[in-house]
Design a protein around this motif. Sequence first.
Motif: not given
Length: 287
Positions: A159-165, A170-172
């Motif tokens: 999973f593209w971890s940036k989506l959870l940063v 605010k969540l990306h």
Amino acid sequence: MTANGQIIAPEEWGMSTLKELDYIHPEQKVAVKYNYWDYIDGFNKVLLYENANRKHSWFIKICSNIFERHVSKWFCKWWTLYGPSVKILPESYRKLYLEWVDISPKLIKMQEENIFFEGMSVMYFFMEFSIPWIMKWSIEVNNTSEGFPCLQRTFYTKFWSKLLVKTQGKLHGQEIIDLINVTISKYYDTAHMEPQVMEDLSLFKKITRKLQMKKGLISKSEAIAIYIEEVKKDLMKNLDLDIKDDISMISASHTNGEEDECIAGEGQQDVDDEEIDLETILKLYQQ
């Protein structure tokens, strides 16, 4: 292919798979000719490419517009090779997937048409909401089925971890989560107005496919609970029909004499007993 078995060429549908188009390289400004078959060939081979830095990881994101159209068989085959596993979904996305997979009109329609393949639901989930993922491969030494040593590619997806940063609180990837929630709510509203059923499929096949679409995200006990719940719904639906039919037959054949009347509450007590017995049986069966 037509009803009488005649094969129809793509050209007869107003398209040509051999028609060539120009691809202009962004840096070299050189035009390269390609047709439909070159496009498919490139789609299947591009992820095998290793660049000059010996890097072979890819960021993949499918345009959501494809979800609105008919997906070609060759792309479904491509997905089985390069598509992600449902197991890479983080918890927040897993919960939404488990809810979405039961209510998605496209999945329901395809099952009504008896169309199903392994990974189909995951493919449509990633496509509908354009969820990105990372794919990579590495060379490893292994053995053939005959026992001979060989080199082979081993593929990995994550999973593209940036989506959870979170950035400034605010969540990306919040817009994707919001889109999934809104879509699920819309599907629930549509289902209540226009209920969809899969009468042509057997109960066992319906339950089996539902469990296959949740494979890897639910435990064995949860799978059993889902199975029991679906069996219960089917039993109650059929029992309800049988009871109504019996009442209609009794009303038509019996007189209104006192011997046919029952004391208020007796009939209700019998129904309650049947429901309790059914619950008990299903619980014992589950155990």
